[in-house]
Design a protein around this motif. Sequence first.
Motif, short mmCIF file in Angstrom:
data_model
loop_
_atom_site.label_atom_id
_atom_site.label_comp_id
_atom_site.label_asym_id
_atom_site.label_seq_id
_atom_site.Cartn_x
_atom_site.Cartn_y
_atom_site.Cartn_z
N TYR A 1 10.35 -1.39 5.70
CA TYR A 1 9.72 -0.12 5.30
C TYR A 1 10.73 0.78 4.58
O TYR A 1 10.41 1.42 3.58
CB TYR A 1 9.14 0.58 6.52
CG TYR A 1 8.04 -0.20 7.18
CD1 TYR A 1 6.76 -0.26 6.62
CD2 TYR A 1 8.26 -0.92 8.35
CE1 TYR A 1 5.74 -1.00 7.21
CE2 TYR A 1 7.25 -1.67 8.94
CZ TYR A 1 6.00 -1.70 8.38
OH TYR A 1 5.00 -2.45 8.95
N LEU A 2 11.95 0.81 5.09
CA LEU A 2 12.99 1.62 4.46
C LEU A 2 13.20 1.22 3.01
O LEU A 2 13.26 2.07 2.12
CB LEU A 2 14.28 1.50 5.27
CG LEU A 2 15.48 2.31 4.77
CD1 LEU A 2 16.28 2.87 5.93
CD2 LEU A 2 16.39 1.45 3.89
N ARG A 3 13.33 -0.08 2.75
CA ARG A 3 13.61 -0.55 1.38
C ARG A 3 12.47 -0.21 0.43
O ARG A 3 12.70 0.22 -0.70
CB ARG A 3 13.86 -2.05 1.39
CG ARG A 3 15.09 -2.48 2.17
CD ARG A 3 16.35 -1.81 1.66
NE ARG A 3 17.55 -2.27 2.36
CZ ARG A 3 18.70 -1.63 2.36
NH1 ARG A 3 18.82 -0.49 1.69
NH2 ARG A 3 19.74 -2.10 3.03
N VAL A 4 11.24 -0.43 0.86
CA VAL A 4 10.10 -0.14 -0.02
C VAL A 4 10.03 1.35 -0.34
O VAL A 4 9.83 1.75 -1.50
CB VAL A 4 8.79 -0.62 0.63
CG1 VAL A 4 7.58 -0.11 -0.17
CG2 VAL A 4 8.75 -2.13 0.72
N GLN B 1 12.50 3.54 -0.19
CA GLN B 1 13.65 3.91 -1.03
C GLN B 1 13.40 3.59 -2.50
O GLN B 1 13.82 4.33 -3.39
CB GLN B 1 14.90 3.20 -0.55
CG GLN B 1 15.53 3.79 0.70
CD GLN B 1 16.79 3.05 1.10
OE1 GLN B 1 16.92 1.84 0.86
NE2 GLN B 1 17.73 3.75 1.73
N GLN B 2 12.72 2.49 -2.75
CA GLN B 2 12.42 2.11 -4.13
C GLN B 2 11.50 3.13 -4.81
O GLN B 2 11.45 3.18 -6.04
CB GLN B 2 11.78 0.72 -4.16
CG GLN B 2 12.75 -0.41 -3.84
CD GLN B 2 12.06 -1.74 -3.66
OE1 GLN B 2 10.86 -1.87 -3.89
NE2 GLN B 2 12.82 -2.75 -3.23
N GLU B 3 10.79 3.90 -3.99
CA GLU B 3 9.92 4.96 -4.53
C GLU B 3 10.66 6.30 -4.61
O GLU B 3 10.04 7.35 -4.71
CB GLU B 3 8.68 5.08 -3.66
CG GLU B 3 7.82 3.83 -3.60
CD GLU B 3 7.30 3.42 -4.96
OE1 GLU B 3 6.84 4.31 -5.71
OE2 GLU B 3 7.36 2.21 -5.27
N LEU C 1 0.82 -1.21 0.00
CA LEU C 1 0.00 0.00 0.00
C LEU C 1 0.86 1.27 0.00
O LEU C 1 0.37 2.34 -0.38
CB LEU C 1 -0.92 0.00 1.23
CG LEU C 1 -1.89 1.16 1.41
CD1 LEU C 1 -2.91 1.21 0.27
CD2 LEU C 1 -2.60 1.06 2.76
N LEU C 2 2.11 1.16 0.39
CA LEU C 2 2.94 2.35 0.55
C LEU C 2 3.11 3.16 -0.75
O LEU C 2 3.05 4.40 -0.71
CB LEU C 2 4.30 1.98 1.13
CG LEU C 2 4.28 1.39 2.55
CD1 LEU C 2 5.68 1.14 3.04
CD2 LEU C 2 3.52 2.29 3.51
#
Length: 254
Positions: free
Chosen positions: A169-172, A174-176, A112-113
Amino acid sequence: MAHSWDPTQYLAFGDERGRPFLDLTARIGATSPSLVVDLGAGPATLTALLAERWPDAEVLAVDSSPHMLERARGVTGVRVEQADLRTWRAGRPVDVLVTNAALQWVPGHLALLPHLLEQVAHGGWLALQVPGNFEEPSHAIRRELAAQEPYAPHLADIDDPSSHDAEDYLRVLQQERCEVDAWETTYLHVLHGEDPVFDWVSGTGARPTLEALPADLRTRFAEEFKRRLREAYPDHGHGVVLPFRRVFAVAHRV
């Protein structure tokens, strides 16, 4: 299975529940946002702090619970909107989007992020906090009891909160293409009363379980739950210590 919320029960430990919100929002670097949204705001007592910090901003409290929003409508400087955070869309780009202790109720919420970030303006901020204590006795005992007869047939479809580690959460985020600050903190809440840990969880994580049981079984379940919690969290004369891990991430959309 949907459940309802009791703002009075939830606010019984308002100071302890408010500390993670303060730690989270302290890391938001926005100076003069136009639109600030608290997604999953509950009774909006903490949303009021956002209105105080940014008095020139439009501050919106979004929640799916009519009981919570009834309380939120009395909060000065805050507009309220009833919506499901899984499908909510902003009417215009959001400068600061906060979701505090809400995403744990959404299965698969890492996916959802990106949608939430789509609601945030370029240069804006997304700040989230979720409990990370689901392996603690306060939850493990509840799950163990819920799996037993005669409770299990009534509890097969209840909402069951969960979360991820800070690095996930950090990785997701960062991918954005966000600059991300992620961390975790374990608070040691000192609680007082006859069954303070039960009182705590019955306002949040255990509420769906208790609501789903028929009245006679609910009483029986609650008494056994209390007994086991007293064993797991003894009072040594200075109150009951409840270790509570929280997971945080603040993303700056650049």
